[in-house]
Enzyme design. Structure first.
Site, PDB file in Angstrom:
ATOM      1  CE  LYS A 156      -9.563-103.952  87.312  1.00 18.68           C
ATOM      2  NZ  LYS A 156     -10.835-102.965  86.801  1.00 18.68           N
ATOM      3  CD  GLN A 172     -13.751-103.614  86.038  1.00 17.41           C
ATOM      4  OE1 GLN A 172     -12.871-103.948  87.300  1.00 17.41           O
ATOM      5  NE2 GLN A 172     -13.892-103.439  84.285  1.00 17.41           N
ATOM      6  CG  ASP A 175     -12.501 -96.943  89.253  1.00 19.41           C
ATOM      7  OD1 ASP A 175     -11.376 -97.146  88.922  1.00 19.41           O
ATOM      8  OD2 ASP A 175     -12.828 -97.943  88.640  1.00 19.41           O
TER       9      ASP A 175
END
Ligand code: NDP
Length: 285
Positions: free
Chosen positions: A53, A97, A120
């Site tokens: 990422k 994460q 997200d």
């Protein structure tokens, strides 16, 4: 005739190039989109995802910073970091994460992220917006599924889409996004008694199960578009999807491979979501 194999890598590259162009344009206006990634503990898979990422952000010109934290961090300390990131004007997207260590309640942390920075798309506010059909930030992998279909010119409206899997991260948002595109949607899960009776009706079959090669060739309607979200490692180390590719490729009209199908789309859509968050905050000042 063998199915057309959908090249997720190439489509993801197109999206990343488009993001890069937008960022170049914004940078000329002295506006730099920023993403903060929070990584707790030393799970090797999570560390690899985060590195990928970070690299993708760098390539696109997005400012990124990674907060690598010890697994022993307390829930309150982590919450304090999220609150600080929520307040920072140079950070437009926040990604925590997963998975988090067991002593930390993931829900509490994810719910603390400002919904306008929720790259997200996991915050209940964004999930609610998806449900009621309002604009919002939605989960990257299901968005990638829709983007693949659209860029392959697969018609969605009026067709029967079957989603296998009902997780909050993939299955449910994929079903809602397909519904938003006017598909007739069925959702299957582990309690669906006769899975193949449903999957055989699918014009578009989206599989997000996490069971290696669960979907066999005879479970697919001839000519269907098959999108395989699953990523499973077999005992011999080989990476396979939820669909048995070697069988399905002779039945489907179009199919995504694993790897190289949905996987690369997830990061591309994360970059797009970062721009969407940045745009939201830019237009609110
Ligand atoms: P979850 O484990 O959270 O959900 C799996 C879903 O599959 C559940 O709804 C479960 O049903 C259903 N299921 C399990 N077994 C069966 C079965 N035999 N028949 C029908 N349904 C079944 O997984 P995720 O949604 O997080 O991920 C799914 C897959 O996608 C995984 O392989 C994951 O690695 C991959 N993935 C890939 C990404 C990418 O970037 N390509 C991103 C995210 C995930 P129930 O609800 O009843 O338990």
């Amino acid at each position: 005739m063998a199915a057309q194999v959908i090249d997720g890598k190439t489509i993801a590259k197109q999206i990343r190039d488009e993001v890069k162009q937008t960022v170049e344009h914004w940078r000329r206006e002295q506006f730099v989109p920023g993403l903060a990634v929070v990584l707790v503990g030393d799970d090797p898979a999570s560390a690899t995802y985060v590195r990928n990422k970070e690299k993708a952000c760098q390539e696109a010109g997005i400012y990124s910073e990674v907060h690598r934290l010890d697994a022993s961090i307390s829930e309150d300390e982590l919450l304090r970091l999220v609150h600080t990131l929520n307040q920072r004007p140079d950070i437009h997207g926040i990604l925590v994460q997963l998975p988090l260590p067991e002593h930390i309640r993931s829900e509490r942390i994810l719910d603390a992220v400002d919904p306008s920075k929720d790259v997200d798309g996991f915050h209940p506010v964004n999930a609610g917006k998806l449900l009621v059909g309002k604009p919002g930030i939605f989960p990257c992998t299901p968005l990638g599924v829709i983007e693949l279909l659209k860029r392959q010119d697969v018609p969605i409206a009026g067709r029967h889409a079957v989603v296998v899997g009902r997780s909050n991260i993939v299955g449910k948002p994929a079903a809602l996004l397909l519904l938003r595109e006017h598909a007739t949607v069925s959702v299957c899960h582990s309690r669906t008694p006769d899975l193949s009776a449903i999957t055989r009706q699918a014009d578009i079959l989206v599989c997000a199960v996490g069971q290696p090669e669960l979907i066999r060739g005879e479970m697919i309607k001839p000519g269907a578009c098959v999108i395989d979200v699953g990523i499973n490692r077999k005992p011999d180390g080989k990476l396979v999807g939820d669909v048995c590719f070697s069988e399905a490729v002779h039945v489907a009209g179009q199919i995504t491979p694993v790897p190289g199908g949905v996987g690369p789309m997830t990061i591309a859509m994360l970059l797009k979501n970062t721009l969407a968050c940045a745009q939201l905050q830019r237009s609110s000042v």
